[in-house]
Design an enzyme around this catalytic site. Structure first.
Site, short mmCIF file in Angstrom:
data_model
loop_
_atom_site.label_atom_id
_atom_site.label_comp_id
_atom_site.label_asym_id
_atom_site.label_seq_id
_atom_site.Cartn_x
_atom_site.Cartn_y
_atom_site.Cartn_z
N LYS A 12 3.14 -6.96 -8.71
CA LYS A 12 1.88 -6.22 -8.53
C LYS A 12 2.21 -4.73 -8.55
O LYS A 12 2.71 -4.17 -7.57
CB LYS A 12 1.24 -6.60 -7.20
CG LYS A 12 -0.27 -6.53 -7.15
CD LYS A 12 -0.89 -5.16 -7.28
CE LYS A 12 -0.90 -4.31 -6.04
NZ LYS A 12 -1.33 -2.92 -6.33
N GLU A 14 11.00 -1.83 1.69
CA GLU A 14 11.63 -0.53 1.36
C GLU A 14 10.55 0.51 1.56
O GLU A 14 9.60 0.57 0.76
CB GLU A 14 12.10 -0.50 -0.10
CG GLU A 14 13.12 -1.54 -0.46
CD GLU A 14 14.51 -1.20 0.04
OE1 GLU A 14 14.72 -0.08 0.54
OE2 GLU A 14 15.38 -2.09 -0.04
N CYS A 47 11.11 8.63 -2.36
CA CYS A 47 11.31 8.14 -0.99
C CYS A 47 12.53 8.78 -0.36
O CYS A 47 12.57 9.02 0.83
CB CYS A 47 11.44 6.63 -1.01
SG CYS A 47 12.74 6.05 -2.11
N GLU A 84 6.34 12.13 6.46
CA GLU A 84 6.66 12.13 5.03
C GLU A 84 5.52 12.79 4.26
O GLU A 84 4.36 12.44 4.45
CB GLU A 84 6.83 10.68 4.54
CG GLU A 84 7.22 10.62 3.08
CD GLU A 84 7.38 9.19 2.58
OE1 GLU A 84 6.50 8.35 2.87
OE2 GLU A 84 8.37 8.92 1.89
P1 NAD Z 1 1.55 2.53 -0.93
O1 NAD Z 1 2.16 1.90 0.27
O2 NAD Z 1 0.22 3.17 -0.79
O3 NAD Z 1 1.40 1.45 -2.10
C1 NAD Z 1 2.48 0.66 -2.51
C2 NAD Z 1 1.94 -0.64 -3.07
O4 NAD Z 1 1.23 -1.31 -2.04
C3 NAD Z 1 0.96 -0.48 -4.22
O5 NAD Z 1 1.18 -1.51 -5.16
C4 NAD Z 1 -0.40 -0.65 -3.57
O6 NAD Z 1 -1.37 -1.17 -4.43
C5 NAD Z 1 -0.08 -1.66 -2.48
N1 NAD Z 1 -0.99 -1.57 -1.34
C6 NAD Z 1 -1.63 -0.46 -0.87
N2 NAD Z 1 -2.41 -0.79 0.19
C7 NAD Z 1 -2.28 -2.13 0.38
C8 NAD Z 1 -2.83 -3.06 1.30
N3 NAD Z 1 -3.68 -2.67 2.25
N4 NAD Z 1 -2.46 -4.35 1.20
C9 NAD Z 1 -1.59 -4.74 0.25
N5 NAD Z 1 -1.05 -3.92 -0.67
C10 NAD Z 1 -1.38 -2.62 -0.60
O7 NAD Z 1 2.64 3.54 -1.46
P2 NAD Z 1 2.57 4.47 -2.74
O8 NAD Z 1 1.62 5.59 -2.44
O9 NAD Z 1 2.35 3.68 -3.97
O10 NAD Z 1 4.07 5.03 -2.78
C11 NAD Z 1 4.51 6.01 -1.92
C12 NAD Z 1 5.30 5.44 -0.77
O11 NAD Z 1 6.33 4.57 -1.25
C13 NAD Z 1 6.04 6.51 0.02
O12 NAD Z 1 5.89 6.26 1.40
C14 NAD Z 1 7.49 6.32 -0.41
O13 NAD Z 1 8.44 6.78 0.52
C15 NAD Z 1 7.56 4.87 -0.62
N6 NAD Z 1 8.69 4.52 -1.48
C16 NAD Z 1 9.79 3.93 -0.92
C17 NAD Z 1 10.88 3.61 -1.71
C18 NAD Z 1 12.11 2.95 -1.12
O14 NAD Z 1 12.89 2.39 -1.89
N7 NAD Z 1 12.30 2.97 0.19
C19 NAD Z 1 10.86 3.90 -3.08
C20 NAD Z 1 9.73 4.50 -3.62
C21 NAD Z 1 8.64 4.80 -2.81
#
Ligand code: NAD
Length: 502
Positions: free
Chosen positions: A196, A272, A307, A406
């Site tokens: 997804k 992650e 991240c 963050e």
């Molecule tokens: P996000 O958490 O908003 O979304 C990530 C995924 O989760 C997307 O596919 C989104 O559609 C889904 N999602 C969002 N809300 C949801 C819900 N209520 N229920 C189920 N799924 C849901 O994050 P983002 O804005 O896409 O990415 C940024 C974040 O990702 C930052 O916090 C960053 O640090 C983190 N990140 C972490 C790593 C790592 O390896 N640790 C790598 C890249 C990004």
């Protein structure tokens, strides 16, 4: 668009022409075929110019059910988990070849949907994606199980079995790298997958799904479900027939996935999550210019949407002015622009809403009394895209929001320290623990401080380095479980003991 090998002299006009000729995938990929779903769609807006790019199928419970059912059929009745591991590996290597062959096209899809410079998408992200499928493809045929020493009248086998159906929910900042880090080890282990992608970046993932089918992955082995997080993501998180869920994204949404699992089938959840990584510069750093250049590169690369971004620069008082002045200078000269222009060093943020959030952090830093040294405002208003100037604040206090939360944008918080012990204390004063940087020429200091830093990765005299052979992940609220390396296979396999009385 074909995947002709790229030419390093590709011009802005070349990329614009290719973008106009690009076919945009808009349907889910379920059971090996495009599937439009029930008719609901959502609009993907390009941050390049704020204009709509595509109407993409919006998955909900029905589409999640269909994708999980396809993955379940492929796992229970298809050949994939039963193939010779090396044969699965060959299919993954064919996928790596196809990713390489189509890297211009995939780079364009990424750049258009989430705004990173197209040349970085091609030369950094796509290279990592192909390398990931290749690495796990090669590893698949080299794994062995255990037969521990047992009493003479018994034989014990400890075997690793694929967990079954894996859901991978990923963010938009490295849309295909994150997808590859989850899907490649899961597929190598013999699992089947529903991927997804984030709603901001579904196009590249849908195209990857089609390439996987072309590479010969049997129908249903890799399904791609597009849709909003609270619908498609939630449906996978709560699905009773998903065996494991691998998530990369924010800490806040990570909590949702733990709840979804608790409220459904207790599927294992791997997280992650976010970070607020410290980058510590000691006065004996072997090369202060390089430390400063890397600090600037680290926080501004990928628009700061990393991240692991070294978003807290902890610098020793004796060298603070020198290091910070160099970072500020870089912030002022960095070239912001259209991500399709090869001269661009920083593209727009992913969405207008995300830029508003980042500007909110900037406003809070002003209110809290931090000092703005560079940036701090929107850029290129005429383009329609959410561009932002690279931003540096110094005099950031340990309790300020900018030191603790963050931002996920190109905003650096500078804090000054006087002793290595104080640096470690400030560095560890965080709910996160994803990564840390450390610059020193002293071997003992490097080892002592690396041990003391609570982080999944510590980079010494470098930042963001490392290959697929090393694990990646966090501690504390940066999550648990590891991507990359052979350790990632632990997430997608169960240990089985077979004890045989002879
Ligand atoms: P996000 O958490 O908003 O979304 C990530 C995924 O989760 C997307 O596919 C989104 O559609 C889904 N999602 C969002 N809300 C949801 C819900 N209520 N229920 C189920 N799924 C849901 O994050 P983002 O804005 O896409 O990415 C940024 C974040 O990702 C930052 O916090 C960053 O640090 C983190 N990140 C972490 C790593 C790592 O390896 N640790 C790598 C890249 C990004």
């Amino acid at each position: 668009m074909t995947g002709a090998p790229h030419d390093d002299d590709d011009t802005y006009e070349d990329w614009q022409r290719r973008a106009r000729a690009l076919a945009l995938p808009t349907a889910h990929l379920i059971g090996g075929a495009p599937e439009p779903g029930g008719g609901a769609t959502f609009t993907v807006v390009s941050p390049r110019d704020g204009r709509p790019l595509a109407e993409v199928a919006a998955g909900g419970e029905a589409e999640a059910d269909a994708a999980v059912a396809a993955a379940r059929r492929a796992f229970d009745r298809g050949p994939w988990p039963r193939l010779a591991p090396a044969e699965r590996g060959r299919a993954l290597q064919r996928l790596a070849d196809l990713v390489e062959h189509h890297r211009d096209e995939l780079a364009l899809l990424i750049s258009l949907e989430m705004g990173k410079p197209v040349t970085e998408a091609r030369d950094i992200e796509l290279r990592a994606v192909a390398a990931t499928f290749r690495w796990y493809g090669e590893l698949a045929g080299k794994l062995t199980d255990e037969a521990p020493h047992t009493p003479g009248d018994a034989l014990a086998l400890v075997t690793r079995e694929p967990v079954g159906v894996v859901a991978a929910v990923v963010p938009w900042n490295f849309p295909l790298t994150m997808a590859a880090w989850k899907t490649a080890p899961a597929l190598a282990a013999g699992c089947t997958v529903v991927l997804k992608p984030a709603e901001q970046s579904p196009l590249s993932a849908l195209r990857l799904g089609a390439l996987a089918a072309e590479a010969g992955l049997p129908d249903g082995v890799l399904n791609v479900l597009a849709g909003q997080g609270p619908e498609a993501g939630r449906a996978l998180g709560r699905h009773p027939d998903v065996d494991a869920l691998a998530f990369t994204g924010s800490t806040e949404v990570g909590r949702h996935f733990l709840r979804y699992a608790a409220d459904s089938n207790l599927k294992r959840v791997w997280l992650e999550l976010g970070g607020k990584s410290p980058n510590i510069v000691l006065p004996d750093a072997p090369d202060l210019e390089r430390a400063a250049a890397t600090a600037a590169w680290g926080i501004f690369f990928n628009q700061g949407e990393m991240c692991t971004a070294p978003s807290r620069l902890l610098v020793h008082r004796a060298v603070a002015d020198r290091v910070v002045d160099a970072v500020v200078e870089r912030a002022r000269t960095l070239r912001i622009g259209d991500p399709l222009d090869p001269a661009t060093e920083m593209g727009p943020l992913v969405t207008a809403a995300h830029r508003e959030r980042v500007l909110g952090h900037i406003a809070a830093a002003h209110r809290d009394g931090a000092r703005l040294r560079a940036g701090g405002e929107a850029a290129l208003p005429g383009t329609g895209g959410p561009y932002l100037r690279p931003t540096v604040f110094d005099r950031v206090g340990p309790q300020m929001r900018l030191a603790r939360e963050e931002v996920f944008g190109p905003v650096l918080a500078v804090q000054v320290f006087d002793t290595p012990e104080e640096a470690v204390r400030i560095a560890n004063d965080s709910v996160y623990g994803l990564a840390a940087g450390l610059w020193t020429a002293d071997l003992s200091t490097a080892h002592r401080m690396s041990r003391a830093l609570r982080a999944g990765t510590v980079w010494v005299n470098c930042y963001e380095e490392g290959g697929l052979e090393v694990p990646f992940g966090g501690v504390r609220q940066s999550g648990h479980g590891r991507d990359k390396s052979a350790h990632a296979l632990d997430k997608y396999t169960d240990l089985k003991t077979t004890w045989i009385r002879l």
